[in-house]
Design a protein around this motif. Sequence first.
Motif, PDB file in Angstrom:
ATOM      1  N   ARG A   1       2.219   1.847  -3.497  1.00 56.17           N
ATOM      2  CA  ARG A   1       1.129   2.302  -4.373  1.00 56.17           C
ATOM      3  C   ARG A   1       0.751   3.753  -4.072  1.00 56.17           C
ATOM      4  N   PHE A   2       0.688   4.109  -2.794  1.00 53.25           N
ATOM      5  CA  PHE A   2       0.332   5.470  -2.396  1.00 53.25           C
ATOM      6  C   PHE A   2       1.381   6.462  -2.899  1.00 53.25           C
ATOM      7  N   GLU A   3       2.662   6.149  -2.718  1.00 52.45           N
ATOM      8  CA  GLU A   3       3.715   7.055  -3.177  1.00 52.45           C
ATOM      9  C   GLU A   3       3.689   7.213  -4.689  1.00 52.45           C
ATOM     10  N   ARG A   4       3.420   6.122  -5.397  1.00 47.14           N
ATOM     11  CA  ARG A   4       3.330   6.187  -6.858  1.00 47.14           C
ATOM     12  C   ARG A   4       2.191   7.108  -7.271  1.00 47.14           C
ATOM     13  N   GLN A   5       1.041   6.977  -6.610  1.00 48.74           N
ATOM     14  CA  GLN A   5      -0.123   7.808  -6.917  1.00 48.74           C
ATOM     15  C   GLN A   5       0.197   9.277  -6.629  1.00 48.74           C
ATOM     16  N   LEU A   6       0.890   9.539  -5.534  1.00 49.74           N
ATOM     17  CA  LEU A   6       1.267  10.904  -5.184  1.00 49.74           C
ATOM     18  C   LEU A   6       2.166  11.507  -6.262  1.00 49.74           C
ATOM     19  N   LYS A   7       3.150  10.740  -6.714  1.00 49.18           N
ATOM     20  CA  LYS A   7       4.061  11.216  -7.762  1.00 49.18           C
ATOM     21  C   LYS A   7       3.302  11.527  -9.046  1.00 49.18           C
ATOM     22  N   GLU A   8       2.337  10.697  -9.385  1.00 44.45           N
ATOM     23  CA  GLU A   8       1.554  10.909 -10.606  1.00 44.45           C
ATOM     24  C   GLU A   8       0.710  12.165 -10.506  1.00 44.45           C
TER      25      GLU A   8
ATOM     26  N   LYS B   1       0.831  -1.208   0.000  1.00 44.55           N
ATOM     27  CA  LYS B   1       0.000   0.000   0.000  1.00 44.55           C
ATOM     28  C   LYS B   1       0.865   1.258   0.000  1.00 44.55           C
ATOM     29  N   SER B   2       1.973   1.234   0.731  1.00 43.57           N
ATOM     30  CA  SER B   2       2.859   2.386   0.797  1.00 43.57           C
ATOM     31  C   SER B   2       3.435   2.702  -0.575  1.00 43.57           C
TER      32      SER B   2
END
Length: 178
Positions: free
Chosen positions: A33-40, A30-31
Motif C-alpha cells: 500500500r505504501f509503495e502504491r501511494q508513493l507511485k501515485e 502495508k508495504s
Amino acid sequence: MTETQSEAIQQNRNDKMERNEAAELSLLVKSLRFERQLKEELENPPPSMMDSTVWGLCRGFTIGQGHFRIQAYIKTWDIKPVWVYNVDYLRPELDDDFKIHLYRAIFMAPTARKPIGDRVNIYFAMEISKTEPGAPVEVRFILESRRLIHTPGRSKFSEKWLTDITETKALFQRMMES
C-alpha cells in the motif's frame, strides 16, 4: 516437566506463532500500500521492478497461477536440496482498486535424527490491480520473525536466512527446556 506444563508451553508457542504470522502479513500488505501511494504521488512513477514475464500481468491472474509462480521463483534460489517446502494460499486482502493475495511457503530441513525439523515460514503477497489489467503483478515476501521486506529481482535470497531462523528456534527451545 509435567504433561500439563508441556501442553501449556506448546499452546503458548502456537499463540505466539499466530500473532507473529498476523504481524508479518500485515507488514507485507502495508508495504504494498505504501509503495502504491508513493507511485501515485510521483509525477513520473518508475516502471515496476517486477518482470511481467515472470510474475505475469494482473489480467487473468488466478490463485493457482500465483502458487505456481512462487514455486518457480523458489526453485531459482541457491539453497541446498535438503530444504523441502510447501506453498499454501492463505487469503485475499481487499482494497478499493487492488486485491492482495497472501501465500505462505513453509520450509523444513529434515534429518535422520529429526525427521520433522523446525519450520521456517516465508510469506508472499501478490498485489493485483482491479483497474489496470495490463499492469504487472507486484510481489513482496518476508521471512518469519524478520522485518525486512524483500522484492523479487531486488533481493538475492540467502540460505543463511533459513538456517539463522532454525538456529534461533533451536536456541529458544533449549532455553525453554532448561
